[in-house]
Design a protein around this motif. Structure first.
Motif, mmCIF file in Angstrom:
data_model
loop_
_atom_site.group_PDB
_atom_site.id
_atom_site.type_symbol
_atom_site.label_atom_id
_atom_site.label_comp_id
_atom_site.label_asym_id
_atom_site.label_seq_id
_atom_site.Cartn_x
_atom_site.Cartn_y
_atom_site.Cartn_z
ATOM 1 N N UNK A 63 0.843 -1.191 0.000
ATOM 2 C CA UNK A 63 0.000 0.000 0.000
ATOM 3 C C UNK A 63 0.881 1.244 0.000
ATOM 4 N N UNK A 64 0.408 2.266 -0.695
ATOM 5 C CA UNK A 64 1.102 3.558 -0.684
ATOM 6 C C UNK A 64 0.154 4.569 -0.073
ATOM 7 N N UNK A 123 9.368 1.934 2.495
ATOM 8 C CA UNK A 123 10.211 2.849 1.748
ATOM 9 C C UNK A 123 9.444 4.130 1.489
ATOM 10 N N UNK A 124 10.162 5.221 1.477
ATOM 11 C CA UNK A 124 9.501 6.476 1.129
ATOM 12 C C UNK A 124 9.705 6.677 -0.359
ATOM 13 N N UNK A 137 5.510 3.800 1.281
ATOM 14 C CA UNK A 137 5.044 2.511 0.799
ATOM 15 C C UNK A 137 5.423 1.441 1.799
ATOM 16 N N UNK B 47 -2.665 6.351 -2.293
ATOM 17 C CA UNK B 47 -2.350 6.636 -3.691
ATOM 18 C C UNK B 47 -2.494 5.331 -4.464
ATOM 19 N N UNK B 51 0.213 2.381 -5.723
ATOM 20 C CA UNK B 51 0.118 1.027 -5.166
ATOM 21 C C UNK B 51 0.126 0.004 -6.293
#
Lengths: 152, 104
Positions: A63-64, A123-124, A137, B47, B51
């Motif tokens: 997921x972000x 991680x960014x 993320x 977002x 993803x």
């Protein structure tokens, strides 16, 4: 003057929508966590021998999640005095729990009983420039253990 | 091809150890998605475009690793790990590696 109005509008929008979305997200996370309680995620590497007749498959979820304007502003203030940035803590907590949930959802479609050796990776996506996009993320992955259904 | 993050596959024994296999891909975001992400940065939230992008890229990395394993005659990859690093602004590398083995 116009700049100030724009800034305050963005701040208010960020605060309003950000808080609302975060609340909604937490609500859905808590609901889904309780519905997926029957699939524990375990960080152990070795499968106990009593699990034995079983098959395994790799599962992962990612997921972000984006920061909002208000959080960005608050963390900017925080970085002057230092200390705990709780507005980002909740963001990362949401991302981690969501990633684990997605992994478990994939495991649930395989009728898995457990997810073993769960690893997380954060991680960014972008860092650096001040006006750049800030998001984090999280990837969670593990091995779903599927035991054949028996009547015990 | 069996993929697992564990160090063994239950009920099977390893007959041959074939060494490390890896797959990686570097992806850049495209401008349209970046614009949406810029908007989302005001309101917050997930977002979805990113993803999906990262998910697809990771699948690509896995398939490259699987290809490599197949070419050396493995039928399983054990102890798989993922790693992500951002190379420059706007591009990130997704990397996956594991141990290729031949199972009985």
């Amino acid at each position: 003057m116009f700049d100030l109005i724009l800034f305050l509008t963005l701040l208010a929008l960020g605060f309003g929508f950000g808080q609302y979305l975060e609340k909604q997200h937490y609500k859905s996370i808590i609901n889904r966590e309780s519905s997926l309680k029957h699939i524990p995620a375990i960080a152990t590497k070795h499968l106990p021998p009593e699990f034995m007749p079983c098959s395994t498959q790799m599962v992962c979820g990612n997921v972000v999640i984006s920061i909002d304007f208000f959080k960005k502003f608050v963390s900017g203030l925080r970085s002057i005095v230092g200390g705990r940035v709780s507005s980002y803590e909740s963001l990362i907590d949401r991302a981690r729990r969501e990633a684990i949930l997605r992994m478990k959802e994939q495991a649930a479609t395989l009728d898995a009983n457990y997810v073993f050796n769960v690893k997380m990776e954060t991680s960014s996506i972008s860092k650096g420039r001040r006006d750049s996009i800030g998001s984090v993320e999280v990837l969670a992955y593990g091995t779903a253990v599927i035991q054949p259904t028996s009547t015990n | 091809m069996i993929l697992t993050t564990l160090e063994s596959v239950p009920g099977k024994s390893i007959s041959q150890h074939l060494g490390l296999v890896q797959g990686s891909t570097v992806r850049a975001k495209h401008a349209g998605r970046d614009l949406m992400a810029g908007l989302k940065n005001i309101f917050g939230g997930e977002l979805k475009g990113y993803t999906e992008l990262l998910h697809e890229s990771r699948e690509e990395a896995i398939s490259r690793m699987v290809e490599q394993a197949q070419s050396i005659g493995a039928n399983a990859i054990l102890n798989i790990r993922f790693s992500t690093s951002s190379i420059t602004q706007g591009a990130s590398e997704l990397f996956t590696y594991g141990t290729a083995v031949k199972l009985d």
